[in-house]
Design a protein around this motif. Structure first.
Motif, short mmCIF file in Angstrom:
data_model
loop_
_atom_site.label_atom_id
_atom_site.label_comp_id
_atom_site.label_asym_id
_atom_site.label_seq_id
_atom_site.Cartn_x
_atom_site.Cartn_y
_atom_site.Cartn_z
N VAL A 1 -11.63 -2.31 -0.76
CA VAL A 1 -12.72 -2.55 0.18
C VAL A 1 -12.16 -2.65 1.60
CG1 VAL A 1 -14.47 -4.21 0.91
CG2 VAL A 1 -14.16 -3.68 -1.53
N ALA A 2 -11.04 -3.37 1.73
CA ALA A 2 -10.44 -3.53 3.05
C ALA A 2 -10.02 -2.17 3.60
CB ALA A 2 -9.24 -4.47 2.97
N PHE A 3 -9.43 -1.36 2.74
CA PHE A 3 -8.99 -0.02 3.16
C PHE A 3 -10.18 0.80 3.65
CE2 PHE A 3 -8.10 4.42 2.43
CZ PHE A 3 -6.83 4.56 2.98
N LEU A 4 -11.26 0.77 2.86
CA LEU A 4 -12.44 1.56 3.21
C LEU A 4 -13.03 1.07 4.53
CD1 LEU A 4 -14.33 2.13 -0.15
CD2 LEU A 4 -13.24 3.82 1.31
N VAL A 5 -13.09 -0.27 4.68
CA VAL A 5 -13.69 -0.81 5.90
C VAL A 5 -12.87 -0.41 7.11
CG1 VAL A 5 -14.10 -2.96 7.15
CG2 VAL A 5 -14.87 -2.72 4.78
N VAL A 6 -11.54 -0.58 7.01
CA VAL A 6 -10.69 -0.35 8.17
C VAL A 6 -10.57 1.15 8.48
CG1 VAL A 6 -8.34 -0.57 9.07
CG2 VAL A 6 -9.41 -2.48 7.85
N PHE A 7 -10.43 1.97 7.43
CA PHE A 7 -10.13 3.38 7.70
C PHE A 7 -11.31 4.32 7.53
CE2 PHE A 7 -5.97 1.57 6.78
CZ PHE A 7 -5.31 1.97 7.92
N PHE A 8 -12.44 3.77 7.08
CA PHE A 8 -13.58 4.66 6.92
C PHE A 8 -14.81 4.12 7.65
CE2 PHE A 8 -17.25 6.33 4.51
CZ PHE A 8 -17.06 7.67 4.81
N PHE A 9 -15.29 2.95 7.22
CA PHE A 9 -16.54 2.46 7.79
C PHE A 9 -16.40 2.09 9.26
CE2 PHE A 9 -17.24 1.64 3.24
CZ PHE A 9 -18.34 2.45 3.10
N TRP A 10 -15.30 1.42 9.59
CA TRP A 10 -15.15 0.99 10.97
C TRP A 10 -15.03 2.18 11.93
CZ3 TRP A 10 -10.80 0.69 14.41
CH2 TRP A 10 -11.10 -0.01 15.58
N PRO A 11 -14.16 3.17 11.65
CA PRO A 11 -14.11 4.34 12.54
C PRO A 11 -15.43 5.09 12.59
CG PRO A 11 -12.24 4.35 11.03
CD PRO A 11 -13.15 3.27 10.58
N LEU A 12 -16.10 5.15 11.44
CA LEU A 12 -17.38 5.85 11.40
C LEU A 12 -18.38 5.15 12.31
CD1 LEU A 12 -18.58 8.28 9.89
CD2 LEU A 12 -19.55 6.67 8.26
N ALA A 13 -18.44 3.82 12.16
CA ALA A 13 -19.38 3.04 12.97
C ALA A 13 -19.02 3.15 14.44
CB ALA A 13 -19.37 1.59 12.50
N THR A 14 -17.72 3.08 14.75
CA THR A 14 -17.28 3.17 16.14
C THR A 14 -17.68 4.51 16.75
OG1 THR A 14 -15.36 1.94 15.40
CG2 THR A 14 -15.30 2.81 17.63
N MET A 15 -17.46 5.58 16.01
CA MET A 15 -17.80 6.90 16.54
C MET A 15 -19.32 7.04 16.71
SD MET A 15 -15.23 8.60 17.36
CE MET A 15 -15.84 10.28 17.55
N MET A 16 -20.05 6.46 15.74
CA MET A 16 -21.50 6.55 15.88
C MET A 16 -21.97 5.74 17.08
SD MET A 16 -22.49 6.36 11.90
CE MET A 16 -24.13 6.96 11.65
N MET A 17 -21.37 4.58 17.28
CA MET A 17 -21.73 3.77 18.44
C MET A 17 -21.36 4.51 19.72
SD MET A 17 -23.32 1.12 17.82
CE MET A 17 -23.22 0.26 19.39
N ALA A 18 -20.18 5.11 19.73
CA ALA A 18 -19.74 5.83 20.94
C ALA A 18 -20.72 6.93 21.30
CB ALA A 18 -18.34 6.40 20.71
N SER A 19 -21.39 7.49 20.28
CA SER A 19 -22.27 8.61 20.58
C SER A 19 -23.58 8.15 21.20
CB SER A 19 -22.54 9.39 19.29
OG SER A 19 -23.33 8.63 18.41
N VAL A 20 -23.92 6.86 21.10
CA VAL A 20 -25.19 6.41 21.67
C VAL A 20 -25.02 5.36 22.75
CG1 VAL A 20 -26.63 7.01 19.68
CG2 VAL A 20 -25.50 4.78 19.77
N THR A 21 -23.78 4.96 23.06
CA THR A 21 -23.60 3.98 24.13
C THR A 21 -22.91 4.63 25.31
OG1 THR A 21 -21.56 3.29 23.09
CG2 THR A 21 -23.50 1.94 22.68
N ASP A 22 -23.12 4.04 26.47
CA ASP A 22 -22.55 4.59 27.70
C ASP A 22 -22.31 3.44 28.65
OD1 ASP A 22 -21.80 5.95 29.89
OD2 ASP A 22 -23.78 6.83 30.30
N GLY A 23 -21.07 2.98 28.76
CA GLY A 23 -20.79 1.83 29.62
C GLY A 23 -20.01 2.21 30.85
#
Lengths: 354, 394
Positions: B19-41
């Motif tokens: 679970v930790a592996f998936l969170v760190v290397f899959f879900f977290w990067p995925l979420a970060t990239m998705m956030m990056a696509s809709v945020t603009d700071g």
């Protein structure tokens, strides 16, 4: 008039291995013929050649006097029931049964009508929309049978169709098959290695051994008058004594056994004095008595008595021979070690060539 | 502690690394990239006070002195030049002219004495115009759809309506379409080659079957880069294929096989073929051997037995093989880059360009998000379509 199905000097070899060797067989219309034999005796190969799945190396197969050995399987109009049923897993029961009709271009309405009639006949109406994987073994068996019958084939070929069922269901299906055979006047060629099955169901039995038919006859003849040692030993249980014909008078002969005793037996016509002979006596034909009888009394000692529910099985030895007797359940008990005379009627023992 | 609870905790403990592996290397990067696509700071980050002042402004009234002073205060602060440059670029993309306006204003603000109110209208008359302030206001929100719009070749015009970008300015839509087209072509070719291949392999026995399987598996065990490089050599104008065809006299001029779509499709089909053959093959192996004789005994010719029995039973394998090939093909990057021409680049290369070339994580994320969304929709449609087919004709 030629037979309905004729196998004429059929041979099949796989490389060097001869599986079927110059075999002749005639089957009449409406007959139930069993091909019985141990595995590797060529019985399934014969069935596969009839169905058209394998080609004979030489010889002819004729159906109603027309050669069919060159016809591809799909044009032979023979229903085949396979050992593991070979139902199409992606089709429902109704679609499986409709398949042969669809292949023959039967109109949709007529096919639906015939399918539902056939399915009702084997009482599978309530499961006609299920897939084969959702059926019990017995139900699959019935679907396979229905599918092989629905297109009214000229012959039904069955390859150990009851082998995968449990004992009770198997006996029930034997009864159903006989019933169907009678009612629909089917011609059935039935491959089995179960002698009981063959004896119960067939009009005639062909006993196979090493690519040849040892004997082709009615169940009674096969059981009571085996032609060869193989048939005598393969069907049921038997006591075999080797000996020599001493004298013969018509069908009656006196045979001196190797171990000493002399027995009276009826012999086939082609025996003469001096011929070596095997005397076969079924265990249930052997009786035990305290006194020697007129014919065929052999002095023996009881080695062992086993109660087997419907009969007593008694192992006997004496006068240089061993034999087994099946006695009635209520026969007087024979203690181990008792002296007795084993007797059997001359017309209840068969003489065969060794 | 009860036994059941301990068993549960042990079980949880065992899957924790996964679970930790998936969170760190899959879900977290995925979420970060998705956030990056809709945020603009970018603008908000360097002008926090302006952002606060503008939040109360309705956009119609003339710019207030508070807004001006907030901007002056933001510009006075020492700032990260790189971030400031990004912010100016961002503003300029909203309304051209900001580049000169901002450099002009910044130097004026820095030169002016501290603690004294500065009228920006005197620094540059453009600051008295509402549209410049409106542009700043538009660049302020944390959440933005501009990356997603840009990924689909769209933008918001001055009035805030969605409109297509100028023709020729961006080709994302075209590249996205091309990506799906190449993936679909490769899938169809793999199916056309893979199905007969799997049928032959499943019906063969002994060394023939072993040889056929090795021929599929060996490429699978070879690095993708090596296989692509091999095609790079084979497909050359003076490569093995063209030379061989010339030698046997089929062609006089070399066929154009490399740096075009043909090369990309050939190489990708070869590389992805195992993913088609193996699922079909393993599906075929589970089909009982006596079904085809059974079909024949029931009156089916070889062709009909194939059509009504073998093909439907091979269908699930074909479907999962197609799905695998299509999904993997969508993300192809190295093969088009090596054997394709400029018009054969797929969406991954555009994503790579934004991610590693210009550090525009918003665009990279947005393109990735659109690819993910379209693929998910296709997957769902496909799942609905590929449910076990019913028999035609009954």
């Amino acid at each position: 008039m030629p037979a309905f199905i004729t196998l004429d000097r059929i041979s099949k070899a796989f490389g060097q291995l001869k599986v079927v060797d110059e075999l002749d067989l005639q089957i009449e219309k409406g007959e139930f013929v069993s091909l019985l034999g141990p595995s590797g005796s060529g019985k399934t190969t014969i069935l596969m050649m009839l169905a058209g799945f394998i080609e004979p190396t030489s010889g002819e197969i004729r159906l109603e006097n027309k050669r069919i050995d060159h016809l591809p399987a799909h044009r032979r109009n023979m229903g085949v029931v396979f050992q593991n049923y070979a139902l199409f897993p992606h089709m429902t029961v109704a679609e499986n049964v409709a398949f042969p009709l669809m292949m023959r271009g039967v109109s949709k309405a007529e096919a639906a009508e015939r399918v539902s009639r056939a399915i009702d006949m084997v009482k599978l109406g309530h499961i006609k929309d299920r897939k084969p994987a959702q059926l019990s073994g017995g139900q699959q068996q019935r679907v396979a049978l229905t599918r092989a019958l629905v297109f009214e084939p000229s012959v039904v070929l069955m390859d150990e169709p009851l082998g995968a069922l449990d004992k009770q269901l198997r006996e029930h299906m034997q009864f159903e098959l006989r019933e169907l055979h009678r009612r629909l006047e089917l011609t059935i060629v039935f491959v089995t290695h179960d002698q009981g099955e063959a004896l119960t169901m067939s009009d005639r039995i062909a006993v196979f051994n090493a690519g040849r038919i040892e004997q082709l006859a009615s169940p009674e003849a096969i059981y009571d008058r085996p032609n060869t040692r193989f048939v005598a030993e393969f069907i049921g249980e038997t006591n075999l004594f080797t000996g020599k014909v001493e004298a013969c008078e018509g069908r009656n002969a006196r045979i001196k056994l190797e171990s000493g005793p002399i027995v009276q037996a009826s012999i086939p016509t082609d025996f003469t004095a001096g011929n070596a002979a095997l005397v076969s006596v079924r265990p249930e034909r052997v009786r035990l008595a305290e006194q020697a009888g007129a014919d065929n009394s052999i002095q023996v000692k009881v080695l062992d008595t086993v109660y087997q529910g419907d009969h007593l099985r008694v192992r006997l030895a004496g006068s240089g021979i061993d034999l087994v007797a099946k006695l009635e359940r209520k026969a007087r008990p024979w203690p181990v070690g008792a002296e007795a005379f084993a007797t059997f009627e001359p017309d209840e023992c068969t003489v065969i060539r060794p | 502690m009860s036994v059941a609870l301990r068993a549960r905790l042990t079980a949880l403990g065992l899957i924790t690394p996964l679970v930790a592996f998936l969170v760190v290397f899959f879900f977290w990067p995925l979420a970060t990239m998705m956030m990056a696509s809709v945020t603009d700071g970018t603008v908000r980050g360097v002008m926090p006070e302006t952002a606060a002042a503008l939040s109360g402004w309705d956009g119609n009234t003339p710019p207030s002195p508070e807004m001006q002073q907030a901007l002056v205060a933001d510009l006075r602060k020492p700032v990260d030049q790189l971030a400031f440059g990004d912010a100016v670029r961002r503003l300029n993309s909203e309304l051209s002219g900001f580049r000169s306006l901002m450099s002009h204003t910044t130097s004026a603000v820095r030169d002016a004495p501290e603690g004294q109110a500065l009228d920006l209208a005197t620094v540059d008359p453009r600051w008295s115009e509402t549209k410049y302030w409106l542009a700043v206001k538009h660049a302020m929100p944390l959440y933005t759809d501009r990356y997603l719009l840009a990924a689909a070749d769209l933008e918001r015009d001055a009035a805030g309506n969605i409109a297509a970008v100028d023709a020729g300015a961006s080709a994302n839509r075209q590249i996205m379409l091309r990506t799906f087209l190449i993936a679909a072509t490769v899938t169809v070719l793999c199916a056309l080659i893979g199905l007969p291949y799997a049928l032959i392999a499943a019906s063969a026995t002994g060394w023939v079957r072993a040889l056929l399987l090795i021929a599929v598996l060996l490429p699978l065990w070879t690095s993708l880069l090596v296989r692509t490089a091999a095609w790079f050599i084979l497909l050359q104008n003076e490569g093995l294929i063209n030379e061989a065809l010339k030698a046997i006299g089929l062609i006089s001029e070399p066929l154009p096989l490399i740096f075009n779509r043909t090369g990309v499709v050939i190489a990708m089909t070869h590389v992805l073929l195992p993913f088609m053959v193996l699922p079909i093959y393993s599906g075929l192996l589970t089909i009982p051997a006596n079904l085809m004789p059974a079909a024949a005994s029931l009156g089916a010719s070889r062709l009909k037995a194939f059509r009504y029995v073998l093909l439907p039973l091979a269908f699930p394998g074909l479907m999962s093989g197609s799905l695998l090939v299509f999904m993997v093909a969508l993300g192809y990057y190295i093969t088009p880059a090596l054997v394709g021409g400029p018009n054969d680049q797929m969406i991954s290369s555009v994503i790579a360009f934004f991610a590693t070339g210009t550090a525009n994580w918003g665009m990279a994320g947005a393109l990735g998000l659109i690819l993910l969304a379209v693929t998910t929709v296709l997957y769902l449609v496909y799942g609905r379509l590929s449910r076990s087919p019913t028999m035609v004709g009954t």
